[in-house]
Design a protein around this motif. Structure first.
Motif: not given
Ligand code: SF4
Length: 233
Positions: A69, A71, A113, A117, A120-121, A124, A203, A205-206, A221
């Motif tokens: 991703t 990320l 995200w 999210p 985004c998922c 990516r 990822c 950020p999550c 998340w």
């Protein structure tokens, strides 16, 4: 050959032996059946490392896809380099989304995200996996029943409505202890974040450390309703 289109309930009666809990028997059977038409989608968490080690015993040049991703943690990319060194014959592809992060920000706004999210998922992860599975009849996943409520009823062989495919889950009977016992016994490389409170790694950020021992995916998340990236729904 069992396919999504001709699906009938398959025989799930693989011998669940003490060492591999059935995983090696399942892998031998599905690589026999699907040969080049099977892909392993690896997240490079600890289950992914176990799966790679087991797959390499059955098909040393197996096709493995990592949904890159852009990320992921730097520790994840470092681990992938180590795995490539340890298993040089495996065909490991880092599959990128169509949009770079800059293009995604230009089209959908910065830090998608945080706001959407699922979208985004989808961009990516879901679309790239769909592309990776074109031409494949089945794919392998490292899901374990113990991981979450939604995974408790996973079978070795599953009809995958999401990707119109057959999803093979050889590790369904493995516990967290089984996974680590195997990794240490065979001196397997693993993501160092596992030693820092991250049982489940996605990822950056999550993903947070998980503080709930009863839910090892609770660091994913955090604070949102989302619990899955959508690959397994
Ligand atoms: Fe985007 Fe987070 Fe999904 Fe990764 S896990 S694709 S950053 S929403």
């Amino acid at each position: 050959m069992l396919t999504y289109e001709n699906w009938t309930e398959p025989n799930q009666d693989f011998e669940v032996d003490e060492t591999y809990k059935g995983a090696l028997n399942v892998l031998k059977s599905v690589y026999d059946e699907y040969g080049e038409q099977i892909v392993y989608a690896c997240s490079f968490g600890i289950e992914g490392i176990i799966m790679i080690d087991l797959i390499s015993k059955v098909k040393e040049d197996a096709k493995i896809v990592f949904l890159d991703t852009d990320l992921h943690f730097k520790e994840t990319y470092e681990l992938i380099d180590k795995v490539k060194e340890k298993y040089p014959l495996l065909d490991i592809e880092l599959k990128k989304p169509k949009l770079t992060l800059e293009e995604q920000a230009a089209e959908h706004g910065d830090k998608l995200w945080e706001r959407e999210p699922n979208k985004c998922c989808n961009i990516r992860k879901i679309i790239p996996l769909n592309e990776a599975l074109q031409g494949a009849t089945a794919w392998i996943s490292g899901l374990r029943r113990e991981q979450s409520e939604s995974r408790k009823h996973t079978n070795f062989i599953n009809k995958d409505e999401k990707f119109k495919s057959i999803k093979i889950c050889p590790l369904i009977h493995w516990t967290w202890k089984d996974v680590w016992r195997y990794a240490h016994k065979h001196s397997l490389p693993y993501n160092v974040l596992h030693d820092n409170g991250y049982p489940s790694i996605g990822c950056e950020p999550c993903t947070n450390p998980a503080f709930n021992a009863d839910d090892m995916r609770s660091g994913r998340w955090t604070g949102q309703m989302k619990t899955e990236c959508g690959l397994h729904q």
